[in-house]
Design an enzyme around this catalytic site. Structure first.
Site, mmCIF file in Angstrom:
data_model
loop_
_atom_site.group_PDB
_atom_site.id
_atom_site.type_symbol
_atom_site.label_atom_id
_atom_site.label_comp_id
_atom_site.label_asym_id
_atom_site.label_seq_id
_atom_site.Cartn_x
_atom_site.Cartn_y
_atom_site.Cartn_z
ATOM 1 N N ASN A 1 21.494 7.250 -4.329
ATOM 2 C CA ASN A 1 20.643 8.498 -4.203
ATOM 3 C C ASN A 1 19.685 8.765 -2.945
ATOM 4 O O ASN A 1 19.438 9.612 -2.358
ATOM 5 C CB ASN A 1 19.718 8.646 -5.601
ATOM 6 C CG ASN A 1 18.874 9.575 -5.574
ATOM 7 O OD1 ASN A 1 18.967 10.797 -5.443
ATOM 8 N ND2 ASN A 1 17.533 9.180 -5.639
ATOM 9 N N TYR B 1 21.323 14.917 9.332
ATOM 10 C CA TYR B 1 21.409 14.983 7.916
ATOM 11 C C TYR B 1 23.034 15.446 7.455
ATOM 12 O O TYR B 1 23.444 14.823 6.946
ATOM 13 C CB TYR B 1 20.374 16.001 7.263
ATOM 14 C CG TYR B 1 20.451 16.045 5.889
ATOM 15 C CD1 TYR B 1 19.879 14.734 5.166
ATOM 16 C CD2 TYR B 1 20.879 17.093 5.101
ATOM 17 C CE1 TYR B 1 19.765 14.770 3.801
ATOM 18 C CE2 TYR B 1 20.837 16.957 3.812
ATOM 19 C CZ TYR B 1 20.251 16.031 3.025
ATOM 20 O OH TYR B 1 20.172 15.884 1.589
ATOM 21 N N LYS C 1 25.350 12.861 5.646
ATOM 22 C CA LYS C 1 26.194 13.323 4.155
ATOM 23 C C LYS C 1 27.467 13.411 4.288
ATOM 24 O O LYS C 1 28.280 13.069 3.291
ATOM 25 C CB LYS C 1 25.339 14.437 3.771
ATOM 26 C CG LYS C 1 23.880 14.158 3.415
ATOM 27 C CD LYS C 1 23.933 13.267 2.416
ATOM 28 C CE LYS C 1 22.314 12.980 1.822
ATOM 29 N NZ LYS C 1 22.306 12.113 0.809
#
Length: 241
Positions: free
Chosen positions: A81, A147, A151
């Site tokens: 996470n 980012y 991801k």
């Protein structure tokens, strides 16, 4: 559910905190990895660790603490996470050291932990790996090149690992939707010049379209512990029935 053991990164804030609370409320033991600690619990073990430091993470894995925690568990659940948004902005203005930390935290740590869990739990009949992904993995945004790329790396890692066809291991990269966390506040505070999409996220907040961490966490966990988990390596909880 004492036959389930969960390793959860970033368990002290936002979605991670909500995930930890729900897991503990269901009687599931949690090993939380974060730079800070949360309130103590009989079912919660915590390790203060900078997950953006791959050398420190590798050294901790080598201690065998991870293997000891999941020993004799029937189901081992890893939830990757922890993540960071920065650096935000055009490539020419990105701090190279910030890039290194982001890639280490968002990509290296989840991949290292995934390999460690797979190796350390050979007797578990059911091993599950959840990467917390994002819509940014599947849609490119100006100012979010790091980012988006990190991801997207998690999504593709899940796709490739799924091809290994290890029957005792399931994996999925799961987007939890747009969740009302500190990261969303950070997004809304970004300079419009470096992140042109800021107004879209401001509008989502004004219209009450952000999911609460608790609701998003519940959807992620219900899916992660379901029989359907792993059938598709890349998932958005908003698409689940």
């Amino acid at each position: 559910m004492n036959d389930i053991k969960t390793i959860l990164t970033g368990h002290t804030r936002g979605l991670g905190e909500a995930l930890a609370e729900i897991l503990l409320s269901r009687g599931i033991a949690v090993l939380g990895l974060s730079r800070t600690r949360s309130e103590a619990s009989d079912l919660l073990q915590q390790v203060e660790l900078d997950l953006a430091d791959p050398v420190a993470l590798g050294a901790w894995i080598a201690t065998g603490a991870l293997a000891r925690f999941i020993d004799n568990a029937r189901i081992v659940l890893l939830i990757n996470n922890a993540g960071m948004l920065q650096p935000v902005g055009g490539i020419e203005g990105q701090d190279v050291n910030a890039i290194g930390r982001a890639v280490s935290l968002n990509v290296a740590a989840p991949l290292m932990l995934s390999a460690a869990v797979a190796a350390a739990s050979p007797n578990a009949s059911d091993r599950r790996i959840v990467h917390i992904s994002s819509g940014a993995a599947r849609n490119a945004y100006a100012g979010w090149s790091i980012y988006c790329a990190t991801k997207a790396a998690l999504d593709h890692h899940a796709r490739a690992v799924a091809l290994d066809d290890n029957r005792a291991l399931r994996i999925a990269s799961v987007a939890p939707g747009v969740v009302d966390t500190a990261m969303q506040a950070e997004i809304r505070g970004a300079d419009l010049g470096t992140f042109p999409q800021r107004e879209r996220f401001e509008e989502l907040k004004r219209q009450g379209q952000l999911a609460t961490p608790a609701d998003a966490a519940r959807k992620v966990l219900d899916y992660a512990l379901s029989e359907a988990f792993g059938d598709t390596p890349v998932v958005d909880v908003r698409d689940l029935a």
